[in-house]
Design an enzyme around this catalytic site. Structure first.
Site, mmCIF file in Angstrom:
data_model
loop_
_atom_site.group_PDB
_atom_site.id
_atom_site.type_symbol
_atom_site.label_atom_id
_atom_site.label_comp_id
_atom_site.label_asym_id
_atom_site.label_seq_id
_atom_site.Cartn_x
_atom_site.Cartn_y
_atom_site.Cartn_z
ATOM 1 N N ASP A 3 0.850 -1.191 0.000
ATOM 2 C CA ASP A 3 0.000 0.000 0.000
ATOM 3 C C ASP A 3 0.883 1.236 0.000
ATOM 4 O O ASP A 3 1.974 1.225 0.586
ATOM 5 C CB ASP A 3 -0.908 0.010 1.233
ATOM 6 N N ASP A 61 -6.831 -1.397 -4.884
ATOM 7 C CA ASP A 61 -7.951 -1.108 -3.984
ATOM 8 C C ASP A 61 -8.870 -0.049 -4.586
ATOM 9 O O ASP A 61 -10.098 -0.137 -4.481
ATOM 10 C CB ASP A 61 -7.440 -0.611 -2.626
#
Length: 169
Positions: A124, A143
């Site tokens: 991330d 995402d």
């Protein structure tokens, strides 16, 4: 475009490939440029680049588990991805919005599946926050694609109900 009866909306898989490639390239870039939890402020008090690894699911769900969750989430991603491909293939010519939504979700699912299988965690790097008081969990392009695709799916369901059509599927 190829024969829709034979291939359904599978030609829209180019979006899946694009999402997957952009996701993996962006993750590689930020892994090379940032150290763990380092932040580069893009918009003060709102948006930063960072590097974080997530061994769990969304919002780090089960991230503290002993490792079994890696395989559970990988299995879920494989089953969901296969289902999305079948659904995409069965779409009719006029269901372009739905095809794009499914392709986005699939691209994101495959991007995070790759990380989980190869790296053992999801990379991330996007951090949205408000001053130093509130932080949304770090996320990535995969995402984002999943979220946009899911919103499109929800909008399609509402649109279908409003117009009196049967739900797609």
């Amino acid at each position: 475009m190829p024969d829709v009866d034979r291939f359904g909306r599978l030609p829209w898989l180019w979006i899946t490939v694009l999402v997957f490639v952009l996701d993996q390239v962006s993750k590689a870039f930020f892994q090379a440029e940032l150290s763990m939890y380092q932040q580069i402020v893009v918009i003060p008090d709102l948006f930063s680049w960072t590097l974080a690894y997530n061994t769990g699911a969304a919002f780090s769900f089960l991230a503290d588990s002993s490792g079994w969750q890696r395989w559970l989430f990988a299995l879920i991603a494989i089953v969901v991805s296969a289902s999305l491909v079948v659904w995409l293939k069965r779409l009719k010519k006029g269901e372009t919005w739905l095809a794009i939504a499914l392709a986005l979700v699939l691209g994101g699912a495959l991007g995070n599946l790759y990380d989980r299988m190869v790296l053992g965690h999801v990379v991330d790097f996007i951090l949205v926050h408000w001053q130093n008081r509130w932080y949304f969990p770090a996320f990535n392009l995969a995402d984002s694609a999943i979220t946009v695709g899911a919103v499109m799916l929800a909008l399609d369901m509402f649109r279908s109900k409003k117009s009196g059509e049967a739900a797609h599927g």
